[in-house]
Design a protein around this motif. Structure first.
Motif, PDB file in Angstrom:
ATOM      1  N   VAL A  47       0.116  61.412  27.872  1.00  0.00           N
ATOM      2  CA  VAL A  47       1.039  61.178  28.981  1.00  0.00           C
ATOM      3  C   VAL A  47       2.237  60.345  28.506  1.00  0.00           C
ATOM      4  O   VAL A  47       2.072  59.335  27.824  1.00  0.00           O
ATOM      5  CB  VAL A  47       0.321  60.440  30.134  1.00  0.00           C
ATOM      6  N   LEU A  48       3.434  60.758  28.885  1.00  0.00           N
ATOM      7  CA  LEU A  48       4.652  60.038  28.514  1.00  0.00           C
ATOM      8  C   LEU A  48       4.787  58.764  29.336  1.00  0.00           C
ATOM      9  O   LEU A  48       4.628  58.775  30.557  1.00  0.00           O
ATOM     10  CB  LEU A  48       5.873  60.928  28.752  1.00  0.00           C
ATOM     11  N   VAL A  49       5.097  57.664  28.658  1.00  0.00           N
ATOM     12  CA  VAL A  49       5.459  56.427  29.343  1.00  0.00           C
ATOM     13  C   VAL A  49       6.781  55.942  28.753  1.00  0.00           C
ATOM     14  O   VAL A  49       7.032  56.073  27.553  1.00  0.00           O
ATOM     15  CB  VAL A  49       4.373  55.335  29.220  1.00  0.00           C
ATOM     16  N   THR A  50       7.624  55.378  29.601  1.00  0.00           N
ATOM     17  CA  THR A  50       8.965  55.003  29.167  1.00  0.00           C
ATOM     18  C   THR A  50       9.231  53.511  29.283  1.00  0.00           C
ATOM     19  O   THR A  50      10.373  53.071  29.125  1.00  0.00           O
ATOM     20  CB  THR A  50      10.017  55.765  29.989  1.00  0.00           C
ATOM     21  N   GLY A  51       8.204  52.732  29.551  1.00  0.00           N
ATOM     22  CA  GLY A  51       8.372  51.284  29.633  1.00  0.00           C
ATOM     23  C   GLY A  51       7.083  50.631  30.073  1.00  0.00           C
ATOM     24  O   GLY A  51       6.135  51.307  30.497  1.00  0.00           O
TER      25      GLY A  51
END
Length: 580
Positions: A47-51
């Motif tokens: 899963v992509l996380v950006t912060g």
């Protein structure tokens, strides 16, 4: 160039490609993490996380040392990745085999039971609350009882085959299913058995579709689903609409049932205006001590069903990877093997927290020989906001953030060393020059404290015994070049394999490498000294061409770090100029 068919006199303009195709470099600093988290999927694609806030929303917060022990470091590592300069990461959660999913039932009955469960295992699911609120927007009146379950309605818009409806009037509520809706005539599966004495009472009997507003709440993370239906044939079918939920799975009926579940409607709606709240329960985090190497290595059960490290086979964007704090030889070798096979990723490995002496460090260092990984030590002292005390965390997350920071500010060709480790207050062990003299040549990158200069990464070597690949930036530069060329030359496939194509390919790659040379990534006083691109009779035989092979040979001279800076100083004899 293929000529068009010309049938009448005139002037024609045609376009064709003859020059090089511009190339754009691929990313270099998207991180991949595998580890234990409070919540999040344990199967499928990472899963992509950006912060940090995005990670907390999708995977939860920090973990208690008392419950998770040596497996609690994922949240710290991801947070420090972003603090030190990272911007994108993909995460795959690992959970103990005995972790349980929180569940609830909203209705009783053998058929059409409304089953709800948290999206993934963990005690986090026990705080999920679903609110079901009936909506009366679709109320209308019965104008005429035609017989055999057919009724003429004041407004029949919005009724679909399969709708479960509540028929209200004369002090009672009955339920039925729409069999057909044509114009203003609606047919139900059974006639309405209300007490209708004469035509004057008919307008007082109302009918509505059993739609509802559903709200899913997990500690302030709220999802809203307005006007969902139990009708499997309707676009607003509750299963279809709520399949987008990141918090719960919901099952409205057995797959074999072709009729909307009346039992559910009766249980959920009851009296008009009732608001039903359902709390999930039974979720557990499992026993951390039951975690094994296999849980982190994962299983390859095909696309969408992979776990652990194997799940990153479903991801094409990650460039650097770590399993923070997991120093098992099996897990680390599996991660390195993964990177070597794909040849597009670089692994950052932690040393065991307990490894303090040079002998202990070297014992672990010797488990791997690869230019697709690097080892860092010692562990970093940071403040744990959950346990409210200083703790030590593995350096891999911080180091990958430094990779990203260096890549963005200087380029992937710059060695990611002599860089400050942000948000770090100390080191588990403070190594000196003599100890680094023993460890650095073996490919152990130390993190050291320097007076007035803070805590810095003070090494840039891979874990390889090959002299050509001993520097991290050289290996990562080649990964970048190879992946960029691969990604930007798909247009070549199935083109005629002739001199015109060879010329275009050569010029395309030369322009890209010339740009790299101008940024300082390649050594040389001119492009000719920095690289060469050869394609044609020198690289291909007639057999290669006959079998559809186009072979291009590329050579580059990568820049290498000034690892040992030596100033040689001598005395200069004094005296006036010309003095004898």
């Amino acid at each position: 160039m293929i000529m068009a068919e010309y049938l009448s006199p005139g002037v024609y303009v045609e376009e064709f490609d003859s020059g090089p195709t511009p190339m754009q470099g691929v990313g270099t600093s998207t991180a991949g993490f595998i580890g234990v988290a409070e919540k999040g999927p344990v199967t499928g694609a990472p899963v992509l996380v950006t912060g940090p806030a995005d990670f907390t929303r999708k995977f939860g917060g920090y973990l208690h040392e008392s419950e998770f022990g040596e497996y609690r470091f994922l949240a710290h590592a991801v947070n420090h990745f972003f603090i030190n300069g990272g911007s994108r990461a993909f995460v795959m959660r690992v959970a103990p085999s005995d972790a349980q999913i929180a569940k609830a039932k909203c209705a009783k009955g053998k058929e059409g039971v409304l089953d709800i469960e948290a999206k993934n295992p963990g005690s986090w699911g026990n705080t999920v609350i679903l609110t079901f609120e009936p909506t009366s927007d679709s109320k209308t009146q019965i104008l005429e009882d035609i017989g055999e379950g057919k009724y003429r309605l004041k407004n029949a818009a919005g009724f679909d085959k399969g709708d479960v409806v509540a028929l209200e009037g004369a002090g009672e509520t009955q339920y039925g299913v729409v069999k057909n809706a044509t114009g203003d005539i609606v047919t139900f599966d059974t006639p309405f058995e209300g007490k209708v004495v004469d035509d004057k009472l008919l307008p007082q009997i109302t009918i509505k579709t059993c739609e509802m507003n559903v709200v899913v709440d997990h500690e302030g993370d709220v999802e809203k689903y307005p006007k969902v239906s139990f009708n499997a044939f309707a676009p607003s079918f509750i299963e279809k609409v709520m399949s987008k939920s990141e918090i719960v799975f919901l099952k409205a009926k057995p797959e074999s049932s072709a009729v909307a579940p009346i039992d559910i409607v009766k249980q959920v709606f009851g009296k008009d205006g009732d608001v039903i709240k359902v709390s999930l329960s039974g979720g557990t985090n499992g026993t951390a001590s039951k975690l094994t190497d296999d849980d982190f290595i994962g299983q390859d059960k095909g696309p969408g069903s992979r776990t652990g490290i194997q799940s990153f086979l479903d991801n094409a964007e990650v460039n650097i990877m770590a399993v923070p704090g997991i120093t098992s030889a099996n897990v680390q070798l599996s991660l390195v093997n993964h990177c070597e096979k794909l040849a597009s990723r670089f692994a950052v490995l932690d040393m065991p927290m307990t490894a303090k002496s040079v002998a202990d460090i070297m014992e672990h260092r010797d488990i791997v020989d690869s230019d697709y990984c690097a080892m860092y030590h010692p562990w970093l002292q940071v403040f744990d906001p959950l346990d409210k005390k200083d703790t030590f965390i593995p350096p891999s997350g911080s180091v990958m953030g430094i990779y990203a920071r260096s890549d963005n500010s200087r380029g992937v060709h710059k060695a990611p060393a002599n860089e400050v480790v942000a948000n770090c207050t100390g080191l588990m062990v403070n190594y000196n020059v003599a100890e680094q003299d023993l460890l650095n040549p073996k490919g152990v990158n130390l993190i050291r404290r320097f007076p007035g200069a803070g805590i810095r990464v003070w090494g840039a070597r891979t874990a390889s015994s090959k002299a050509l690949w001993k520097y991290i930036n050289v290996r990562r530069l080649f990964i970048y070049l190879e992946e960029s060329i691969k990604a930007n030359t798909n247009w070549v496939v199935f083109e005629p394999n002739d001199t015109a194509l060879w010329s275009r390919v050569r010029r395309t790659i030369e322009l890209f490498l010339e740009g790299m040379w101008r940024t300082g990534a390649l050594v040389g006083g001119s492009p000719d000294e920095a690289f060469f691109v050869d394609i044609g009779p020198n690289t291909m035989t007639q057999d290669d061409i006959d079998n559809g092979r186009l072979i291009c040979v590329i050579g580059v001279a990568p820049v290498k770090p000034a690892e040992f800076v030596i100033f040689r100083i001598t005395q200069k004899a004094g005296g006036a100029e010309g003095e004898e």
